[in-house]
Design an enzyme around this catalytic site. Structure first.
Site, PDB file in Angstrom:
ATOM      1  N   ARG A   1      20.214  -9.376  -6.092  1.00 39.40           N
ATOM      2  CA  ARG A   1      21.445  -9.618  -6.842  1.00 39.40           C
ATOM      3  C   ARG A   1      22.211  -8.339  -7.144  1.00 39.40           C
ATOM      4  O   ARG A   1      23.328  -8.398  -7.645  1.00 39.40           O
ATOM      5  CB  ARG A   1      21.126 -10.378  -8.133  1.00 39.40           C
ATOM      6  CG  ARG A   1      20.738 -11.814  -7.852  1.00 39.40           C
ATOM      7  CD  ARG A   1      20.829 -12.677  -9.086  1.00 39.40           C
ATOM      8  NE  ARG A   1      19.781 -12.394 -10.037  1.00 39.40           N
ATOM      9  CZ  ARG A   1      19.988 -11.903 -11.252  1.00 39.40           C
ATOM     10  NH1 ARG A   1      21.194 -11.594 -11.647  1.00 39.40           N
ATOM     11  NH2 ARG A   1      18.986 -11.697 -12.073  1.00 39.40           N
TER      12      ARG A   1
ATOM     13  N   TYR B   1       7.269  -1.987 -15.712  1.00 42.80           N
ATOM     14  CA  TYR B   1       8.174  -2.388 -14.643  1.00 42.80           C
ATOM     15  C   TYR B   1       9.286  -1.362 -14.491  1.00 42.80           C
ATOM     16  O   TYR B   1       9.903  -0.938 -15.468  1.00 42.80           O
ATOM     17  CB  TYR B   1       8.757  -3.776 -14.930  1.00 42.80           C
ATOM     18  CG  TYR B   1       7.706  -4.852 -14.912  1.00 42.80           C
ATOM     19  CD1 TYR B   1       7.450  -5.566 -13.746  1.00 42.80           C
ATOM     20  CD2 TYR B   1       6.941  -5.118 -16.041  1.00 42.80           C
ATOM     21  CE1 TYR B   1       6.468  -6.531 -13.709  1.00 42.80           C
ATOM     22  CE2 TYR B   1       5.949  -6.081 -16.015  1.00 42.80           C
ATOM     23  CZ  TYR B   1       5.708  -6.788 -14.853  1.00 42.80           C
ATOM     24  OH  TYR B   1       4.719  -7.743 -14.808  1.00 42.80           O
TER      25      TYR B   1
ATOM     26  N   ASN C   1       7.605 -13.441 -23.256  1.00 42.55           N
ATOM     27  CA  ASN C   1       6.728 -12.531 -22.519  1.00 42.55           C
ATOM     28  C   ASN C   1       7.558 -11.520 -21.741  1.00 42.55           C
ATOM     29  O   ASN C   1       8.433 -11.889 -20.959  1.00 42.55           O
ATOM     30  CB  ASN C   1       5.858 -13.356 -21.561  1.00 42.55           C
ATOM     31  CG  ASN C   1       4.988 -12.489 -20.673  1.00 42.55           C
ATOM     32  OD1 ASN C   1       4.633 -11.369 -21.040  1.00 42.55           O
ATOM     33  ND2 ASN C   1       4.653 -13.007 -19.508  1.00 42.55           N
TER      34      ASN C   1
ATOM     35  N   LYS D   1      34.096  26.008 -12.130  1.00 45.30           N
ATOM     36  CA  LYS D   1      32.904  25.676 -11.360  1.00 45.30           C
ATOM     37  C   LYS D   1      32.098  26.952 -11.135  1.00 45.30           C
ATOM     38  O   LYS D   1      32.608  27.944 -10.627  1.00 45.30           O
ATOM     39  CB  LYS D   1      33.323  25.049 -10.028  1.00 45.30           C
ATOM     40  CG  LYS D   1      32.166  24.431  -9.228  1.00 45.30           C
ATOM     41  CD  LYS D   1      31.482  25.380  -8.290  1.00 45.30           C
ATOM     42  CE  LYS D   1      32.351  25.808  -7.144  1.00 45.30           C
ATOM     43  NZ  LYS D   1      31.614  26.672  -6.177  1.00 45.30           N
TER      44      LYS D   1
ATOM     45  N   ASN E   1      42.141  37.310 -20.413  1.00 41.10           N
ATOM     46  CA  ASN E   1      43.116  36.228 -20.497  1.00 41.10           C
ATOM     47  C   ASN E   1      43.553  35.837 -19.088  1.00 41.10           C
ATOM     48  O   ASN E   1      44.039  36.676 -18.327  1.00 41.10           O
ATOM     49  CB  ASN E   1      44.346  36.660 -21.303  1.00 41.10           C
ATOM     50  CG  ASN E   1      45.292  35.498 -21.560  1.00 41.10           C
ATOM     51  OD1 ASN E   1      45.182  34.797 -22.554  1.00 41.10           O
ATOM     52  ND2 ASN E   1      46.239  35.294 -20.652  1.00 41.10           N
TER      53      ASN E   1
ATOM     54  N   ASN F   1      38.006  30.926  -3.670  1.00 38.44           N
ATOM     55  CA  ASN F   1      36.596  31.247  -3.454  1.00 38.44           C
ATOM     56  C   ASN F   1      36.047  30.764  -2.116  1.00 38.44           C
ATOM     57  O   ASN F   1      34.928  31.118  -1.749  1.00 38.44           O
ATOM     58  CB  ASN F   1      35.750  30.660  -4.596  1.00 38.44           C
ATOM     59  CG  ASN F   1      35.938  29.164  -4.754  1.00 38.44           C
ATOM     60  OD1 ASN F   1      36.981  28.622  -4.435  1.00 38.44           O
ATOM     61  ND2 ASN F   1      34.917  28.490  -5.254  1.00 38.44           N
ATOM     62  N   TYR F   2      36.796  29.983  -1.364  1.00 38.54           N
ATOM     63  CA  TYR F   2      36.270  29.398  -0.123  1.00 38.54           C
ATOM     64  C   TYR F   2      37.169  29.784   1.049  1.00 38.54           C
ATOM     65  O   TYR F   2      38.384  29.572   1.020  1.00 38.54           O
ATOM     66  CB  TYR F   2      36.211  27.875  -0.266  1.00 38.54           C
ATOM     67  CG  TYR F   2      35.619  27.151   0.909  1.00 38.54           C
ATOM     68  CD1 TYR F   2      34.352  27.486   1.401  1.00 38.54           C
ATOM     69  CD2 TYR F   2      36.305  26.113   1.519  1.00 38.54           C
ATOM     70  CE1 TYR F   2      33.800  26.798   2.473  1.00 38.54           C
ATOM     71  CE2 TYR F   2      35.759  25.415   2.592  1.00 38.54           C
ATOM     72  CZ  TYR F   2      34.512  25.769   3.065  1.00 38.54           C
ATOM     73  OH  TYR F   2      33.960  25.083   4.134  1.00 38.54           O
TER      74      TYR F   2
ATOM     75  N   ALA G   1      52.293  38.626 -12.735  1.00 35.63           N
ATOM     76  CA  ALA G   1      52.461  37.219 -12.408  1.00 35.63           C
ATOM     77  C   ALA G   1      52.925  37.042 -10.962  1.00 35.63           C
ATOM     78  O   ALA G   1      53.690  37.845 -10.426  1.00 35.63           O
ATOM     79  CB  ALA G   1      53.478  36.592 -13.354  1.00 35.63           C
TER      80      ALA G   1
END
Length: 466
Positions: free
Chosen positions: A34, A120, A190, A354, A380, A389-390, A426
């Site tokens: 199920r 169980y 039970n 990350k 800051n 990073n990749y 910037a």
């Protein structure tokens, strides 16, 4: 199912095979049909942890020295999930009932005569204290043959009923379909979980027959066999939450809701504030310190620890991270595994981190991605900053020194180091290291063309009218 022994508990675990009302209408007899899933039933998660591993945690809490997991279909999935948890596998090649499943552990427990507890794998939240009560009752002077865990659920559905005799002794156990109206009115149900001595268990199982509509060997039949030998069966009653099993996705969802409700209450009792408790979701191992405030719609994945006084603002998702004391997260922040935030850090709205280590008092306030990076104390990070990073083949690290200032809309192309106190203008794309206390700017020189905008608008207007 599981089992225990006093001198060194044994545990046997198996997917649950009780019948609920829904199962009576849609038979699956313990095979998880199920769930409509390619994932083994006992590996579906509650609070980001598979059902079976929740149960193994409770066994480990009692110091079990052996755990035997009996499995039929999906053996490879279960073996992979329990790797490293010190459990053995016994295979039930054909699903022929709960009694037959327990028999598959006979060779592993050969010549063992101590107590065995049968549990169980899809009924994960039986308490260690309840298991201890079962074992203690088995050891009492009257030496019962079987201790059965029962409960009185709000809606007993079509569970088997337990009819009591004197005290806690079982006079009769009856399946719902075989019960009289008076027996069906009994609310003591039970759970299927029980404690029995190994010296008796497999001898009694050998006497269990399959003369029933399903042609299966049912574990509860050993209660009657024990009685025929003069060994009483007795009841220990537990919380219905402890005996709630999962046989469908609906039941999984309901049990998740109940787990979350109990965890929220515990968190509040331990001194955290949940502004809207029902909208906060915890993992099985989430840890919150004192005076932590959690705003609405926050999700905690596994492996999160939040120190005292931190604030998690609304709609944040934190997974596998450590949050320092007094830190502020979100709203709408995504903190991914491997992130470590020191005290009084600030991670603002629409920021993703990350595998980032962020030093004390540092700020990553808005619209930034910082991955595979180290950010020094009081640095800051301006809005729109990205650590690139990749490179399509591997991940590389960015190091930002203490007190550094990264201007808005900056791309830091890893591997790269920005020294302590440095400033990055910037809009820069930084591909080389920046020395401490220096300024780095990488962008084209701005130039202006007088009157260009006016001439452009006039040209476009003429074109539109032609």
């Amino acid at each position: 199912m599981r089992g225990w022994r006093r001198d060194g508990p044994h545990a046997i675990a198996r997917k649950h095979d009780r019948f609920t009302e829904f199962r009576r209408r849609h038979p699956g007899r313990g095979q998880g049909t199920r769930m409509r899933s390619d994932t083994h039933k006992v590996l579906h998660p509650i609070a980001s942890r598979p059902l079976l591993l929740h149960l193994l945690d409770r066994v480990d809490g009692l110091g079990a020295d052996r755990k035997i997991v009996v499995v039929g279909k999906g053996r490879e999935q279960v073996e992979a999930a329990i790797a490293g948890h010190g459990a053995e596998i016994a295979v039930q090649a054909e699903q022929r009932g709960t009694g037959h499943a327990v028999q598959q552990a006979a060779s592993a427990l050969k010549a063992y005569e101590g107590p065995v507890v049968i549990l169980y794998g899809d009924t994960p939240f039986v308490k260690a204290q309840t298991l201890t009560r079962m074992l203690d009752r088995l050891d009492q002077d009257d030496r019962p043959g079987v201790v059965v865990l029962a409960s009185t659920p709000p809606d007993p559905l079509k569970y088997g009923r337990i009819i009591l005799g004197a005290g806690d002794r079982i006079a009769k156990m009856v399946e719902f379909k075989d019960a009289s109206e008076a027996e069906r009115a009994v609310r003591l149900c039970n759970s299927g979980m029980m404690a029995v001595r190994g010296a008796d268990l497999f001898r009694w199982l050998d006497q269990v027959g399959n003369d029933n509509a399903a042609g299966e060997y049912y574990l509860p039949d050993i209660v009657n066999i024990a009685g025929d030998e003069g060994h009483a069966a007795v009841v220990i009653e537990g919380d219905p939450y402890e005996t709630a099993g999962v046989n469908s996705r609906a039941e999984l969802a309901h049990l998740e809701l109940e787990w979350q409700r109990r965890r929220r209450e515990q968190v509040l009792e331990e001194g955290a504030t949940l502004i809207d408790p029902e909208s906060v979701w915890f993992a099985y191992d989430t840890k919150l310190g004192r005076d932590v405030t959690v705003e609405p719609h926050v999700v905690f994945g596994p492996g999160v620890k939040v120190a005292d006084g931190a604030t998690i603002h609304a709609f944040s998702h934190i997974d596998g991270a450590s949050i320092g004391a007094g830190a502020s997260i979100g709203p709408f922040a995504r903190i991914r595994p491997g992130t470590r935030l020191a005290a009084r850090t600030k991670v603002g709205n629409f920021v993703e981190l990350k595998k980032a280590s962020v030093g004390e008092g540092a700020k990553v306030n808005h619209l930034s991605y910082v991955g595979d990076a180290e950010v020094g104390a009081k640095a800051n990070i301006g809005a729109g900053t990205i650590t690139c990073n990749y490179d399509g083949f591997g991940k590389h690290r960015t190091v930002i020194g203490a007190g550094a200032f990264i201007g808005s809309n900056t791309a830091l192309v890893a591997p790269v180091n920005v020294g302590d106190g440095a400033i990055v203008g910037a809009g820069s794309v930084i591909t080389e290291d920046v020395a401490a206390d220096s300024l780095a700017v990488e962008r084209a020189e701005q130039r202006g063309v007088a009157g260009w905008a006016k001439r452009f608008r006039e040209r476009m207007t003429r074109k539109a009218t032609q």
